[in-house]
Design an enzyme around this catalytic site. Structure first.
Site, PDB file in Angstrom:
ATOM      1  N   ASP A 159      57.804  49.237 -22.363  1.00 18.02           N
ATOM      2  CA  ASP A 159      59.247  49.434 -22.413  1.00 18.02           C
ATOM      3  C   ASP A 159      59.549  50.936 -22.357  1.00 18.02           C
ATOM      4  O   ASP A 159      59.107  51.616 -21.433  1.00 18.02           O
ATOM      5  CB  ASP A 159      59.821  48.764 -23.675  1.00 18.02           C
ATOM      6  N   TYR A 193      68.100  55.273 -26.052  1.00 18.32           N
ATOM      7  CA  TYR A 193      69.094  54.895 -25.047  1.00 18.32           C
ATOM      8  C   TYR A 193      70.192  55.949 -24.944  1.00 18.32           C
ATOM      9  O   TYR A 193      70.691  56.225 -23.851  1.00 18.32           O
ATOM     10  CB  TYR A 193      69.696  53.525 -25.385  1.00 18.32           C
ATOM     11  N   HIS A 217      57.122  41.031 -20.935  1.00 11.01           N
ATOM     12  CA  HIS A 217      57.483  42.404 -21.289  1.00 11.01           C
ATOM     13  C   HIS A 217      56.681  42.936 -22.477  1.00 11.01           C
ATOM     14  O   HIS A 217      56.322  44.109 -22.529  1.00 11.01           O
ATOM     15  CB  HIS A 217      58.974  42.416 -21.621  1.00 11.01           C
TER      16      HIS A 217
END
Length: 371
Positions: free
Chosen positions: A164, A295, A344
């Protein structure tokens, strides 16, 4: 730079408060035209009921079976699990998680590598690693990861793996510090930049990036809100354990290699105990807001091609990721394999399969020149 032992010890008052809040959850029914996602009202009710009776102390004891440290690294503090092999000369492997998981989800994989020195690092702002004093950028994370492995833990050479948000960090560590990185293990292979995607004439490459872009609108809302309104979202999730559980589990469901349409199918890959462990760690450390900082600060690094030996295992959500891109970016590609299972959260979903592959690469594959 110093290290000190660490044990997980969640205060009983925190657990009592959690149970009280869970007992007073105000559930909603599914919307009549609910879009497909990884969460339903029925599954959330089931998970909340399980969380109310979840034996956290047993899971806490299991976590504490893994040697944990707090390390002072270049003015920051990092939490990590450091599983040393009985063989002092064993290879060393740095393992990094992403969002929304924590170090705990990767421990089953680490346990399967007793012949490797394994370091599972908690990202800054996740669980027991405090947030950074400055921006949480890929460049800064790479600097800290390298300093942890070399300056603090004393490894002159190590292998690196990321998932990720740390996939780029792992690439950056390998590209920036080739003298210290013996090789890189990859399940989230490097993506072309937007300019490179626009310029490619390879039909296989264009088809892959078109497919990935086509699905982003339906699934990318979480990233947009975490990157643009992090504090507003965090205020809600930090106050409601049911809301936090729904937010985290939805992505565990959507991103794991499980059938669509039944959110509970995620437990074929990630057991309920593991899901509730993740939720409890976020809740007890109040780290959901600081976990959003990767983020907010965003990708910052231009990553040059990786020259060290590389093993790429393409996880199922990127099953058509072009080998041509991997070979251009990982200049010393020793292994390229498309996995039959594992999404993932690859090393958490298929730990046995990945431990076998990683062991082969770090002990033999990285040392055998390409034919």
């Amino acid at each position: 730079m110093t290290v000190r032992p660490f044990l997980v010890d969640v205060p009983q008052a925190v657990l009592d408060d959690l149970h009280d809040r869970l007992a007073r959850t105000r559930f909603l029914d599914d919307s009549p035209r609910r879009p497909a996602s990884g969460m339903t009202s029925a599954y959330l009710r089931d998970l909340v009921a399980s969380w109310q009776t979840f034996d956290w102390r047993a899971r806490e004891a299991w976590l504490n079976e893994h040697p944990q440290l707090l390390a002072d690294v270049d003015g920051e503090t990092l939490h990590l699990v450091h599983r040393r092999s009985a063989d002092p000369g064993a290879p060393a492997l740095l393992v990094m998680h992403g969002w929304p998981h924590t170090f705990a989800l990767q421990l089953d994989f680490a346990d399967l590598l007793p012949d490797v020195h394994v370091v599972v690092m908690s990202l800054p702002g996740f669980a027991f690693s405090p947030p950074l004093g400055g921006p949480t950028t890929e460049q800064r994370l790479a600097e800290l990861a390298h300093a942890l492995m070399t300056d603090v833990l004393g490894y002159t050479r190590f292998f690196t793996y990321g998932e990720d948000v740390t996939a780029n960090v792992s690439d950056l560590v390998a590209a920036t510090y080739p003298e210290a990185v013996a090789g890189i293990v990859v399940t989230h292979a490097h993506f072309l930049s937007q300019d490179e995607r626009d310029a490619t004439t390879d039909p296989t490459e264009r088809a892959f990036y078109d497919r990935m872009s086509a699905g982003w609108y339906d699934q990318g809302a979480y990233a947009h809100v975490q990157g643009t309104r992090p504090d507003t979202l965090a205020a809600a999730l930090n106050d409601s354990p049911a809301g936090l559980l729904a937010w985290l589990t939805e992505k565990l469901v959507e991103w794991s290699d499980t059938p669509t349409g039944d959110p509970a199918a995620v437990e074929r890959r990630l057991s309920r105990d593991r899901i509730l462990t993740e939720a409890t760690l976020y809740w007890a450390t109040q780290s959901i807001g600081t976990s959003f900082r990767t983020y907010v600060d965003g990708a910052d690094a231009v990553i040059p091609p990786v020259e060290v030996p590389a093993a790429v295992f393409v996880q199922r959500h990127e099953h058509d990721n072009p080998e041509s891109v991997a070979r251009r970016f990982y200049r010393d590609l020793r292994v390229f394999e498309r996995l039959d299972e594992g999404g993932h959260f690859t090393v958490a979903e298929v730990p046995e399969a990945m431990a076998e592959r990683v062991r082969e690469f770090v002990t033999v594959g990285s040392r055998t020149p390409r034919s």
